[in-house]
Design a protein around this motif. Structure first.
Motif, PDB file in Angstrom:
ATOM      1  N   TYR A 232       6.734   9.563  -2.700  1.00 46.28           N
ATOM      2  CA  TYR A 232       8.076   9.743  -2.151  1.00 46.28           C
ATOM      3  C   TYR A 232       8.749   8.416  -1.797  1.00 46.28           C
ATOM      4  O   TYR A 232       9.899   8.409  -1.355  1.00 46.28           O
ATOM      5  CB  TYR A 232       8.016  10.633  -0.899  1.00 46.28           C
ATOM      6  CG  TYR A 232       7.485  12.017  -1.194  1.00 46.28           C
ATOM      7  CD1 TYR A 232       8.292  12.982  -1.783  1.00 46.28           C
ATOM      8  CD2 TYR A 232       6.159  12.348  -0.917  1.00 46.28           C
ATOM      9  CE1 TYR A 232       7.803  14.247  -2.073  1.00 46.28           C
ATOM     10  CE2 TYR A 232       5.659  13.610  -1.203  1.00 46.28           C
ATOM     11  CZ  TYR A 232       6.479  14.549  -1.780  1.00 46.28           C
ATOM     12  OH  TYR A 232       5.992  15.794  -2.077  1.00 46.28           O
ATOM     13  N   PHE A 233       8.026   7.319  -1.994  1.00 46.77           N
ATOM     14  CA  PHE A 233       8.584   6.012  -1.648  1.00 46.77           C
ATOM     15  C   PHE A 233       9.263   5.384  -2.856  1.00 46.77           C
ATOM     16  O   PHE A 233       8.725   5.392  -3.954  1.00 46.77           O
ATOM     17  CB  PHE A 233       7.490   5.086  -1.137  1.00 46.77           C
ATOM     18  CG  PHE A 233       7.980   3.706  -0.786  1.00 46.77           C
ATOM     19  CD1 PHE A 233       8.766   3.500   0.338  1.00 46.77           C
ATOM     20  CD2 PHE A 233       7.689   2.618  -1.592  1.00 46.77           C
ATOM     21  CE1 PHE A 233       9.244   2.236   0.658  1.00 46.77           C
ATOM     22  CE2 PHE A 233       8.146   1.347  -1.272  1.00 46.77           C
ATOM     23  CZ  PHE A 233       8.931   1.154  -0.153  1.00 46.77           C
ATOM     24  N   ASN A 234      10.456   4.803  -2.626  1.00 51.79           N
ATOM     25  CA  ASN A 234      11.198   4.144  -3.701  1.00 51.79           C
ATOM     26  C   ASN A 234      11.526   2.727  -3.255  1.00 51.79           C
ATOM     27  O   ASN A 234      12.448   2.519  -2.451  1.00 51.79           O
ATOM     28  CB  ASN A 234      12.476   4.927  -4.021  1.00 51.79           C
ATOM     29  CG  ASN A 234      13.181   4.409  -5.268  1.00 51.79           C
ATOM     30  OD1 ASN A 234      13.399   3.206  -5.423  1.00 51.79           O
ATOM     31  ND2 ASN A 234      13.547   5.316  -6.162  1.00 51.79           N
ATOM     32  N   LEU A 235      10.783   1.755  -3.761  1.00 44.91           N
ATOM     33  CA  LEU A 235      10.952   0.364  -3.353  1.00 44.91           C
ATOM     34  C   LEU A 235      12.337  -0.159  -3.694  1.00 44.91           C
ATOM     35  O   LEU A 235      12.980  -0.847  -2.883  1.00 44.91           O
ATOM     36  CB  LEU A 235       9.885  -0.504  -4.020  1.00 44.91           C
ATOM     37  CG  LEU A 235       9.970  -2.014  -3.752  1.00 44.91           C
ATOM     38  CD1 LEU A 235       9.869  -2.309  -2.264  1.00 44.91           C
ATOM     39  CD2 LEU A 235       8.890  -2.761  -4.533  1.00 44.91           C
ATOM     40  N   GLU A 236      12.818   0.179  -4.860  1.00 40.82           N
ATOM     41  CA  GLU A 236      14.141  -0.292  -5.298  1.00 40.82           C
ATOM     42  C   GLU A 236      15.235   0.173  -4.346  1.00 40.82           C
ATOM     43  O   GLU A 236      16.123  -0.603  -3.958  1.00 40.82           O
ATOM     44  CB  GLU A 236      14.413   0.198  -6.715  1.00 40.82           C
ATOM     45  CG  GLU A 236      15.725  -0.312  -7.300  1.00 40.82           C
ATOM     46  CD  GLU A 236      15.954   0.152  -8.725  1.00 40.82           C
ATOM     47  OE1 GLU A 236      17.089   0.018  -9.207  1.00 40.82           O
ATOM     48  OE2 GLU A 236      15.001   0.668  -9.358  1.00 40.82           O
ATOM     49  N   ASN A 237      15.160   1.433  -3.925  1.00 46.90           N
ATOM     50  CA  ASN A 237      16.162   1.955  -2.995  1.00 46.90           C
ATOM     51  C   ASN A 237      16.071   1.281  -1.630  1.00 46.90           C
ATOM     52  O   ASN A 237      17.092   0.986  -0.994  1.00 46.90           O
ATOM     53  CB  ASN A 237      15.988   3.466  -2.830  1.00 46.90           C
ATOM     54  CG  ASN A 237      16.472   4.239  -4.045  1.00 46.90           C
ATOM     55  OD1 ASN A 237      17.062   3.671  -4.954  1.00 46.90           O
ATOM     56  ND2 ASN A 237      16.206   5.528  -4.064  1.00 46.90           N
TER      57      ASN A 237
ATOM     58  N   PHE B 187       0.820  -1.209   0.000  1.00 49.01           N
ATOM     59  CA  PHE B 187       0.000   0.000   0.000  1.00 49.01           C
ATOM     60  C   PHE B 187       0.857   1.263   0.000  1.00 49.01           C
ATOM     61  O   PHE B 187       0.680   2.146  -0.831  1.00 49.01           O
ATOM     62  CB  PHE B 187      -0.941   0.059   1.203  1.00 49.01           C
ATOM     63  CG  PHE B 187      -1.654   1.381   1.278  1.00 49.01           C
ATOM     64  CD1 PHE B 187      -2.701   1.654   0.412  1.00 49.01           C
ATOM     65  CD2 PHE B 187      -1.248   2.381   2.150  1.00 49.01           C
ATOM     66  CE1 PHE B 187      -3.335   2.897   0.427  1.00 49.01           C
ATOM     67  CE2 PHE B 187      -1.871   3.614   2.180  1.00 49.01           C
ATOM     68  CZ  PHE B 187      -2.928   3.869   1.316  1.00 49.01           C
ATOM     69  N   TYR B 188       1.809   1.353   0.918  1.00 51.01           N
ATOM     70  CA  TYR B 188       2.577   2.590   1.041  1.00 51.01           C
ATOM     71  C   TYR B 188       3.473   2.823  -0.168  1.00 51.01           C
ATOM     72  O   TYR B 188       4.019   3.917  -0.329  1.00 51.01           O
ATOM     73  CB  TYR B 188       3.380   2.585   2.340  1.00 51.01           C
ATOM     74  CG  TYR B 188       2.492   2.759   3.550  1.00 51.01           C
ATOM     75  CD1 TYR B 188       1.849   3.966   3.788  1.00 51.01           C
ATOM     76  CD2 TYR B 188       2.247   1.701   4.418  1.00 51.01           C
ATOM     77  CE1 TYR B 188       1.005   4.130   4.870  1.00 51.01           C
ATOM     78  CE2 TYR B 188       1.402   1.855   5.511  1.00 51.01           C
ATOM     79  CZ  TYR B 188       0.783   3.076   5.724  1.00 51.01           C
ATOM     80  OH  TYR B 188      -0.064   3.221   6.800  1.00 51.01           O
ATOM     81  N   GLY B 189       3.607   1.808  -1.007  1.00 54.59           N
ATOM     82  CA  GLY B 189       4.338   1.997  -2.253  1.00 54.59           C
ATOM     83  C   GLY B 189       3.640   2.960  -3.187  1.00 54.59           C
ATOM     84  O   GLY B 189       4.216   3.433  -4.171  1.00 54.59           O
ATOM     85  N   LYS B 190       2.372   3.292  -2.892  1.00 42.54           N
ATOM     86  CA  LYS B 190       1.629   4.251  -3.702  1.00 42.54           C
ATOM     87  C   LYS B 190       2.059   5.694  -3.417  1.00 42.54           C
ATOM     88  O   LYS B 190       1.697   6.601  -4.142  1.00 42.54           O
ATOM     89  CB  LYS B 190       0.125   4.103  -3.436  1.00 42.54           C
ATOM     90  CG  LYS B 190      -0.449   2.741  -3.785  1.00 42.54           C
ATOM     91  CD  LYS B 190      -1.928   2.669  -3.461  1.00 42.54           C
ATOM     92  CE  LYS B 190      -2.495   1.277  -3.693  1.00 42.54           C
ATOM     93  NZ  LYS B 190      -2.422   0.869  -5.101  1.00 42.54           N
ATOM     94  N   CYS B 191       2.811   5.867  -2.344  1.00 41.14           N
ATOM     95  CA  CYS B 191       3.279   7.208  -1.992  1.00 41.14           C
ATOM     96  C   CYS B 191       4.293   7.690  -3.028  1.00 41.14           C
ATOM     97  O   CYS B 191       5.196   6.945  -3.415  1.00 41.14           O
ATOM     98  CB  CYS B 191       3.930   7.170  -0.607  1.00 41.14           C
ATOM     99  SG  CYS B 191       4.724   8.732  -0.137  1.00 41.14           S
TER     100      CYS B 191
END
Length: 283
Positions: A234-239, A228-232
């Motif tokens: 400012y969030f970068n999953l890869e990093n 869910f918070y990946g929709k933000c």
């Protein structure tokens, strides 16, 4: 820039823009003028928006329930929109005023009634919050995040997290608003923080009494919470996942006693300045 500053800046331009978008000849002329000024990106956005409006007019909605991508142009940037119909609420005029002065505004017709839709980018999220809180309980209100319908429960989570981020205006906010939410992953909502479960607690002792960091469990936690918070924006999953790989593979009492105490089958920090621990192991 606050919403009322935007209103003052855009007064007098809204009707002209609508007229240009609805008239192919004027749109062509406007595009030519912009091109002469070197504003190629503005021309592209203007053309895309015009094509999108044309598609909506050719295929109007037949139901009060909007399709998953009713009024969402396929733009690469993050975008949230809110739509609603005319209401008897005393707040309707205010809501319409706020909607018309959003980043982008559209009107479509469904079942003979107008659907008003306002679009906001990440920098204007505070303006979105004002409008959302005003009309969130109306039956006709729908919110789309990057083209996907989002429910009230999810909106509540987003408002708490992204709303605070925008209000604080602190570039390091996502890495922790305090020592108890400090984290190296760029999102304290992943719940890998000192107040919940910090990264060094993901581990186990091997037969050599070395504390092995369980990086697989850490990545599973990140993937789970980022659903869910990946929709933000400012969030970068890869990093975040890359930071896991940068952490030490193991901690030992000999090498890491300056920062950790090894006792009774577990480890814990020697002091409560958690950001120093992250700084040392990720330097």
């Amino acid at each position: 820039m606050g919403i009322f500053d935007k209103v003052r800046k855009t007064i007098g331009k809204v009707s002209e823009l609508k007229e240009t978008l609805s008239d192919p000849e004027k749109l062509k002329s406007a595009s030519a003028d912009l091109a002469k000024k070197g504003l190629e990106s503005s021309v592209n956005k203007l053309s895309e928006r015009s094509d999108f409006i044309k598609r909506l007019q050719e295929s109007p909605s037949k139901s009060i329930n909007p399709p998953q991508r009713l009024s969402q142009p396929e733009y690469p940037e993050w975008q949230i929109s809110i739509s609603f119909r005319e209401s008897k609420s005393n707040n309707f005029d205010t809501a319409l005023f706020l909607a018309k002065n959003s980043n982008s505004y559209l009107e479509t017709v469904s079942d003979g009634k107008i659907i008003y839709q306002a679009f906001f980018d990440a920098d204007s999220y505070s303006d979105f919050e004002i409008l959302y809180k005003l009309i969130k309980d109306w039956k006709s209100t729908f919110v789309l995040l990057n083209g996907e319908v989002i429910d009230k429960k999810a909106m509540s989570k987003l408002n708490i997290c992204l709303g605070d981020k925008v209000r604080y205006k602190d570039p390091s906010f996502c890495f922790g608003a305090s020592e108890y939410t400090t984290n190296p992953f760029g999102c304290h909502r992943l719940m890998i923080t000192p107040s919940q479960r910090p990264w060094w607690e993901y581990g186990f002792f091997n037969n050599r009494k070395e504390w092995v960091i369980d990086k697989q469990k850490l990545k599973e936690q990140i993937l789970n919470k980022s659903s869910f918070y990946g929709k933000c924006p400012y969030f970068n999953l890869e990093n975040s996942l890359a930071v896991v790989d940068l952490l030490p593979d193991k901690l030992t009492e000999r090498n890491d006693r300056n920062y950790f105490i090894f006792d009774n089958g577990r480890i814990y920090p020697k002091e409560f300045t958690y950001s120093k621990i992250d700084g040392y192991y990720l330097k």
